[in-house]
Structure formats: C-alpha cells, structure tokens
Design an enzyme around this catalytic site. Sequence first.
Site, PDB file in Angstrom:
ATOM      1  N   GLY A 188       0.824  -1.193   0.000  1.00 11.45           N
ATOM      2  CA  GLY A 188       0.000   0.000   0.000  1.00 11.45           C
ATOM      3  C   GLY A 188       0.862   1.247   0.000  1.00 11.45           C
ATOM      4  O   GLY A 188       2.094   1.176   0.053  1.00 11.45           O
ATOM      5  N   ASN A 189       0.217   2.403  -0.023  1.00 12.99           N
ATOM      6  CA  ASN A 189       0.952   3.661  -0.087  1.00 12.99           C
ATOM      7  C   ASN A 189       1.701   3.986   1.197  1.00 12.99           C
ATOM      8  O   ASN A 189       2.747   4.638   1.156  1.00 12.99           O
ATOM      9  CB  ASN A 189      -0.019   4.805  -0.410  1.00 12.99           C
ATOM     10  CG  ASN A 189      -0.537   4.734  -1.824  1.00 12.99           C
ATOM     11  OD1 ASN A 189       0.190   4.968  -2.774  1.00 12.99           O
ATOM     12  ND2 ASN A 189      -1.818   4.403  -1.972  1.00 12.99           N
TER      13      ASN A 189
ATOM     14  N   ASN B 215       1.953   1.417   4.055  1.00 12.37           N
ATOM     15  CA  ASN B 215       2.536   0.208   4.637  1.00 12.37           C
ATOM     16  C   ASN B 215       2.509  -0.952   3.660  1.00 12.37           C
ATOM     17  O   ASN B 215       1.667  -1.003   2.765  1.00 12.37           O
ATOM     18  CB  ASN B 215       1.753  -0.206   5.898  1.00 12.37           C
ATOM     19  CG  ASN B 215       1.914   0.777   7.031  1.00 12.37           C
ATOM     20  OD1 ASN B 215       2.985   0.901   7.608  1.00 12.37           O
ATOM     21  ND2 ASN B 215       0.851   1.495   7.343  1.00 12.37           N
ATOM     22  N   ILE B 216       3.451  -1.870   3.860  1.00 13.44           N
ATOM     23  CA  ILE B 216       3.458  -3.142   3.141  1.00 13.44           C
ATOM     24  C   ILE B 216       3.096  -4.218   4.152  1.00 13.44           C
ATOM     25  O   ILE B 216       3.793  -4.392   5.158  1.00 13.44           O
ATOM     26  CB  ILE B 216       4.840  -3.429   2.517  1.00 13.44           C
ATOM     27  CG1 ILE B 216       5.211  -2.334   1.525  1.00 13.44           C
ATOM     28  CG2 ILE B 216       4.845  -4.799   1.839  1.00 13.44           C
ATOM     29  CD1 ILE B 216       6.644  -2.417   1.032  1.00 13.44           C
ATOM     30  N   VAL B 217       2.004  -4.915   3.900  1.00 18.64           N
ATOM     31  CA  VAL B 217       1.567  -5.988   4.796  1.00 18.64           C
ATOM     32  C   VAL B 217       2.143  -7.306   4.293  1.00 18.64           C
ATOM     33  O   VAL B 217       2.008  -7.647   3.126  1.00 18.64           O
ATOM     34  CB  VAL B 217       0.034  -6.073   4.869  1.00 18.64           C
ATOM     35  CG1 VAL B 217      -0.397  -7.200   5.809  1.00 18.64           C
ATOM     36  CG2 VAL B 217      -0.556  -4.751   5.323  1.00 18.64           C
TER      37      VAL B 217
ATOM     38  N   GLY C 216      -8.305  -1.077  -8.724  1.00 22.07           N
ATOM     39  CA  GLY C 216      -7.147  -1.357  -7.867  1.00 22.07           C
ATOM     40  C   GLY C 216      -7.047  -2.833  -7.525  1.00 22.07           C
ATOM     41  O   GLY C 216      -8.052  -3.483  -7.226  1.00 22.07           O
TER      42      GLY C 216
ATOM     43  N   ASP D 112      -5.909  -4.226  -4.921  1.00 25.46           N
ATOM     44  CA  ASP D 112      -6.334  -4.523  -3.555  1.00 25.46           C
ATOM     45  C   ASP D 112      -7.849  -4.691  -3.474  1.00 25.46           C
ATOM     46  O   ASP D 112      -8.358  -5.544  -2.741  1.00 25.46           O
ATOM     47  CB  ASP D 112      -5.856  -3.436  -2.581  1.00 25.46           C
ATOM     48  CG  ASP D 112      -6.265  -2.030  -3.009  1.00 25.46           C
ATOM     49  OD1 ASP D 112      -6.582  -1.818  -4.202  1.00 25.46           O
ATOM     50  OD2 ASP D 112      -6.252  -1.128  -2.147  1.00 25.46           O
TER      51      ASP D 112
ATOM     52  N   ASP E  62     -12.335  -1.059   2.959  1.00 24.92           N
ATOM     53  CA  ASP E  62     -10.904  -1.210   3.213  1.00 24.92           C
ATOM     54  C   ASP E  62     -10.352   0.159   3.589  1.00 24.92           C
ATOM     55  O   ASP E  62     -10.322   1.083   2.763  1.00 24.92           O
ATOM     56  CB  ASP E  62     -10.190  -1.757   1.974  1.00 24.92           C
ATOM     57  CG  ASP E  62      -8.781  -2.271   2.289  1.00 24.92           C
ATOM     58  OD1 ASP E  62      -8.198  -1.817   3.301  1.00 24.92           O
ATOM     59  OD2 ASP E  62      -8.271  -3.109   1.535  1.00 24.92           O
TER      60      ASP E  62
ATOM     61  N   THR F 103      -4.542   4.184   3.581  1.00 23.46           N
ATOM     62  CA  THR F 103      -4.232   5.557   3.182  1.00 23.46           C
ATOM     63  C   THR F 103      -5.454   6.191   2.525  1.00 23.46           C
ATOM     64  O   THR F 103      -5.778   7.347   2.763  1.00 23.46           O
ATOM     65  CB  THR F 103      -3.045   5.575   2.205  1.00 23.46           C
ATOM     66  OG1 THR F 103      -1.936   4.902   2.814  1.00 23.46           O
ATOM     67  CG2 THR F 103      -2.643   6.993   1.864  1.00 23.46           C
TER      68      THR F 103
END
Length: 256
Positions: A8-9, A11-13, A107, A109, A129, A132
């Site tokens: 994501g903009n 965080n990276i999960v 997107g 996601d 969801d 950001t």
Amino acid sequence: MILAIDMGNSNIVLGGIDKEKTYFVERITTDHVKTGLEYAINIKNVLEIHNIDKSEIEGAIMSSVVPPLNATLSSAIKKIFGFRPKLVGSGMKTGLNILMDNPKTVGSDMIVDAVAAIRDYPCPIIVIDMGTATTLSVVDQAGNYIGGVILPGLRVSLDSLSNKTAQLPSISLDIPEKVIGKNTIDCMRSGIMYGNAGMIDGIIARMEAEIGSPATVVATGGLSRFIVPLCKHPITYDDELLLKGLWILYEKNLKN
C-alpha cells in the site's frame, strides 16, 4: 505456506498463509528510497521473528497500488527465496466478473478483497478497506464486482487538518467517549472518528438502496478497527481478508 504481500501507499503488509490458517501478519513502512536489499533484510527479519525458515515458503504473491516499487520488492523476494512473486494484475485469473467502464483500472487490492469476500460471505457484499485511502467496493447478488467509492483515508484527513491549520495539533486515534467534545483535542478526535463512521453508514445506506437489498458488510485494513465499533450498520471486521484473497489467487494461478 506462501508469502502474501499487500503493498500500500503507507505500509506493506506481509503474511504467511496456507489453506489452513494465517501464520503471521506484519507491516513494514512503504519507502520509495529503499533498495531491494533493504527490503530483503526487512522481510528476512520478519521471518526470523516468527521462527520461519525461508525453506517453508513455497511461493509468493503480491498485490500493489505502488507500481514504481513493484520491481524493487520483486527483487527483494528473489534475493531471499530464489523466485519472484506473482503480481496481481491484468492477465491473472481471478474468477471475478468486473462490471466497470475499464476493468483494468480497478485497484488490485479492491479485486483481492472482493475475491476473498465472495468465498467467505453471502452476496451482495460491501467491502470496506481503510488504509491511506478508504474504499468501499460492491459485489452484487450474482457475485459481480459492480463498482464502489474511493475517498480520503482517516489518517490522510487527520494529517491534512493538523498540517493546514495553525492551531490544531496532531492527535492519536483513540475512540472518544462522547460525540460532543469539551476541548480542542476531543473535538478533533470526535470529528474524525464519528465523522468517518457517519460517512460510512451513509454510503452503505445509499449503496443498499441502489442495489435494492441489504448487503453483507465486511471491513478490513489497519484503520477499520477504530471506526467499525462506531458505525450503526452491522459490520464484520476481517483483518486477514486481503491475505486470504491473495492465497485464493495464488492457488488459481499456480500453473501460470
């Protein structure tokens, strides 16, 4: 077990998941200046913290809304495991019928969330969801992805409020006890928290009116847990929704 990655903009999960369960979920900061080696070290450290040997990871899949970092993170995975992750995007089999003006612009996601929601929850479904950006996606009674809403995320709104006003401070996201605040911080906190909850309730009501029936509402994303308890609509919080969707897509595209 596979490594499921949601970039994501902010965080990276990272999640370790198989058909039985999710073994771990961790977040690292999305940083455009990090090299592939630096991301590789981050990922390797996450595995070590959870006592997982790299040999236990048989594959990887990545959903990304930050295309400039795709190659960097793919390189990091290659350095650790010797293979590159599958990338959710055009050409990947999803089993999802996307009824949009241009399906390729949806997107990744939002697609992954919808794929997992259809498997685990009754249609029609509204998937929230909160990261950001806050997105609400709609799957109709027949399991078609028919569209949604994108709006500024809770943290983006709060940071904008603090940064663009001289006298309003940065605040935490604690749930306020009352809507009517008695000081500046409580007023800001109440506005951002109850404001987002009221906005989501209002959008859900309008979406249900458009599709002509009540919907199952599922929320995911790091910030949803703060807002879901304040909403009037019944909402199921599923923090692992996107990781489960990535597992489903990995299985569907195993031979590709």
